[in-house]
Design a protein around this motif. Structure first.
Motif, mmCIF file in Angstrom:
data_model
loop_
_atom_site.group_PDB
_atom_site.id
_atom_site.type_symbol
_atom_site.label_atom_id
_atom_site.label_comp_id
_atom_site.label_asym_id
_atom_site.label_seq_id
_atom_site.Cartn_x
_atom_site.Cartn_y
_atom_site.Cartn_z
ATOM 1 N N ALA A 227 0.849 -1.192 0.000
ATOM 2 C CA ALA A 227 0.000 0.000 0.000
ATOM 3 C C ALA A 227 0.877 1.232 0.000
ATOM 4 O O ALA A 227 1.929 1.270 0.657
ATOM 5 C CB ALA A 227 -0.915 0.007 1.226
ATOM 6 N N MET A 228 0.450 2.257 -0.744
ATOM 7 C CA MET A 228 1.191 3.520 -0.805
ATOM 8 C C MET A 228 0.222 4.666 -0.564
ATOM 9 O O MET A 228 -0.880 4.688 -1.125
ATOM 10 C CB MET A 228 1.843 3.652 -2.190
ATOM 11 N N SER A 229 0.618 5.626 0.284
ATOM 12 C CA SER A 229 -0.257 6.748 0.611
ATOM 13 C C SER A 229 0.513 8.048 0.477
ATOM 14 O O SER A 229 1.560 8.237 1.105
ATOM 15 C CB SER A 229 -0.797 6.608 2.041
ATOM 16 N N GLN A 230 -0.013 8.972 -0.345
ATOM 17 C CA GLN A 230 0.635 10.249 -0.626
ATOM 18 C C GLN A 230 -0.016 11.383 0.170
ATOM 19 O O GLN A 230 -1.250 11.446 0.296
ATOM 20 C CB GLN A 230 0.543 10.552 -2.124
ATOM 21 N N THR A 249 -10.276 10.306 -5.405
ATOM 22 C CA THR A 249 -10.831 9.055 -5.939
ATOM 23 C C THR A 249 -10.456 8.795 -7.388
ATOM 24 O O THR A 249 -10.911 7.806 -7.962
ATOM 25 C CB THR A 249 -12.358 9.043 -5.799
ATOM 26 N N ASP A 250 -9.646 9.668 -7.998
ATOM 27 C CA ASP A 250 -9.168 9.348 -9.346
ATOM 28 C C ASP A 250 -7.656 9.122 -9.309
ATOM 29 O O ASP A 250 -6.946 9.707 -8.500
ATOM 30 C CB ASP A 250 -9.547 10.423 -10.371
ATOM 31 N N TYR A 251 -7.192 8.232 -10.142
ATOM 32 C CA TYR A 251 -5.790 7.815 -10.199
ATOM 33 C C TYR A 251 -5.337 7.179 -8.891
ATOM 34 O O TYR A 251 -4.176 7.264 -8.514
ATOM 35 C CB TYR A 251 -4.881 8.994 -10.592
ATOM 36 N N THR A 252 -6.271 6.548 -8.195
ATOM 37 C CA THR A 252 -5.979 5.853 -6.948
ATOM 38 C C THR A 252 -6.671 4.493 -6.979
ATOM 39 O O THR A 252 -7.417 4.170 -7.902
ATOM 40 C CB THR A 252 -6.513 6.635 -5.730
ATOM 41 N N ASP A 253 -6.424 3.703 -5.928
ATOM 42 C CA ASP A 253 -7.117 2.427 -5.768
ATOM 43 C C ASP A 253 -8.485 2.731 -5.144
ATOM 44 O O ASP A 253 -8.641 2.746 -3.930
ATOM 45 C CB ASP A 253 -6.297 1.504 -4.862
ATOM 46 N N LEU A 262 -11.775 -4.537 2.528
ATOM 47 C CA LEU A 262 -11.840 -3.233 1.885
ATOM 48 C C LEU A 262 -10.723 -3.080 0.864
ATOM 49 O O LEU A 262 -9.662 -3.689 0.994
ATOM 50 C CB LEU A 262 -11.687 -2.125 2.932
ATOM 51 N N PHE A 263 -10.954 -2.243 -0.137
ATOM 52 C CA PHE A 263 -9.864 -1.799 -0.984
ATOM 53 C C PHE A 263 -9.298 -0.509 -0.391
ATOM 54 O O PHE A 263 -9.835 0.055 0.566
ATOM 55 C CB PHE A 263 -10.336 -1.656 -2.423
ATOM 56 N N ALA A 298 2.547 1.883 -12.063
ATOM 57 C CA ALA A 298 3.298 0.632 -11.918
ATOM 58 C C ALA A 298 2.412 -0.530 -11.495
ATOM 59 O O ALA A 298 2.898 -1.657 -11.375
ATOM 60 C CB ALA A 298 4.423 0.821 -10.905
ATOM 61 N N GLY A 299 1.136 -0.267 -11.256
ATOM 62 C CA GLY A 299 0.204 -1.322 -10.878
ATOM 63 C C GLY A 299 0.096 -1.566 -9.394
ATOM 64 O O GLY A 299 -0.541 -2.536 -8.967
ATOM 65 N N TYR A 300 0.681 -0.680 -8.588
ATOM 66 C CA TYR A 300 0.624 -0.837 -7.135
ATOM 67 C C TYR A 300 -0.568 -0.063 -6.566
ATOM 68 O O TYR A 300 -0.916 1.009 -7.075
ATOM 69 C CB TYR A 300 1.904 -0.312 -6.496
ATOM 70 N N PRO A 301 -1.189 -0.567 -5.480
ATOM 71 C CA PRO A 301 -2.310 0.149 -4.866
ATOM 72 C C PRO A 301 -1.842 1.430 -4.187
ATOM 73 O O PRO A 301 -0.912 1.401 -3.378
ATOM 74 C CB PRO A 301 -2.876 -0.853 -3.848
ATOM 75 N N SER A 302 -2.459 2.545 -4.529
ATOM 76 C CA SER A 302 -2.051 3.825 -3.969
ATOM 77 C C SER A 302 -3.274 4.664 -3.635
ATOM 78 O O SER A 302 -4.329 4.529 -4.264
ATOM 79 C CB SER A 302 -1.156 4.592 -4.953
#
Length: 356
Positions: A227-230, A249-253, A262-263, A298-302
């Motif tokens: 998980a990545m959080s900005q 909610t855009d360009y995120t998981d 949960l996602f 890169a396909g990672y959840p962010s």
């Protein structure tokens, strides 16, 4: 010349001056000159995206929240904004990065017990433009290699880069917000089960350059990013509006809940509900507006949280007026809510090995 990609268009070569003009005209882009391989294996990860259990570690999180303060962020941001600019190609941009690197080291030595310090690494991720990204890692206690990333971007820019850019909110606020979270965690002798990393990216304002480079390196070695959080802009509360956390909610998981788990964006909302004193509100940037987009590519959840609804965010950014003292709308207590969120994100997803 730089290879620039605008969403929906083929990459095209542009000079640095043309990039500056594009940004001034509100054109949003990735600079992919050095990261053309980013996302080459993303399709493999999108087939098996993780989901997350509801937050359930409040007995571990809440004592750490009590250690958070506005004192450190105030002092640190006053110094961080004293550089004429943190523009990634400038000498002061390099100097500000070195100051931040040294500050992370100082905080680690002062607040982390010696038994914890040997499990912490603080490294520069080098870039060709001189201002490096910073990666601080607290190693996990198990063989579980799923890494949790908490991040902000350290650089600043004026709309015209040769002008001063104090960058108090964009993104000095996010940079010191996660630094305060890191301080509270290590002062609590936080030993995560899974590795937890704090990233301060260079050159976000140049087209997400730093985070793309880091994400590409992680993707190349098949790193298991859980998980990545900005955190980009955490200080502004527009006069006459409700204090809130903007959940992008855009360009995120932002997938919807389909099971009892949960996602990631939904999980982040649950953290706000459980641990913060203010509510969340869904909002959109409308473009790949910060470093979370590099990890998503890169396909990672962010996920990405911002100071308010996007339309109520600070309008002084990219100018000489992005300062601490410009208005009462700049709020360190508001920033503290985001430090709470980062602490909760680290503990709930990283776990805590109390036996170590």
């Amino acid at each position: 010349m730089r290879l620039v990609q605008v969403e929906g268009q083929e990459p095209a070569w542009a000079s640095e001056l043309e990039k500056i003009n594009m940004k001034a005209q509100g054109v949003n882009f990735f600079d992919i000159t050095e990261t053309q391989a980013l996302g080459s294996s993303a399709h493999l990860r999108t087939l098996s995206q993780p989901s997350y259990n509801k937050p359930n570690a409040s007995e571990l999180v809440k004592p750490v929240l009590k250690k958070l303060s506005t004192d450190g962020p105030k002092e640190n941001l006053e110094h961080f904004t004293s550089f004429r600019t943190r523009y990634y190609r400038s000498e002061t941009g390099r100097e500000s990065q070195q100051w931040l690197l040294n500050k992370v080291s100082e905080i680690t030595k002062e607040f982390a017990p010696k038994s914890l310090q040997e499990h912490i690494s603080i490294k520069e991720f080098p870039h060709s433009w001189g201002q490096n990204s910073i990666i601080t890692r607290i190693n996990g206690t198990s063989d579980d290699d799923r890494v949790i990333i908490i991040s902000a971007h350290q650089d600043s820019t004026n709309m015209w880069p040769f002008l001063p850019a104090p960058g108090a909110d964009d993104d000095g606020s996010g940079s010191v917000t996660i630094l305060e979270s890191y301080r509270a965690l290590i002062s609590s002798n936080f030993r995560p089960v899974r590795p937890v990393e704090f990233h301060w990216y260079a050159a976000e304002e140049g087209g997400l350059l730093g985070s793309q480079a880091v994400a590409q390196a992680y993707e190349a070695r098949s790193a298991n990013v859980y998980a990545m959080s900005q955190y980009d802009m955490t200080a502004w509360v527009k006069a006459g509006t409700r204090e809130e956390v903007g959940v992008i909610t855009d360009y995120t998981d932002d997938r919807q809940v389909v099971t009892l788990t949960l996602f990631l964006t939904a999980f982040n909302k649950e953290l706000v509900d459980l641990y913060l004193d203010i509510p969340w509100v869904e909002t959109k940037c409308g473009y790949a507006c910060s470093d979370h987009a590099s990890w998503r590519k890169a396909g990672y959840p962010s996920v990405f949280t911002i100071e308010s609804q996007f339309g109520n965010s600070n309008k002084n950014i990219h100018s000489t007026n992005d300062r601490i003292d410009i208005s009462d709308e700049f709020s360190f207590s508001h920033m503290l809510e985001f430090s709470k969120l980062a602490v909760a994100f680290a503990i709930e997803l990283g776990g805590w090995s109390k036996d170590d």
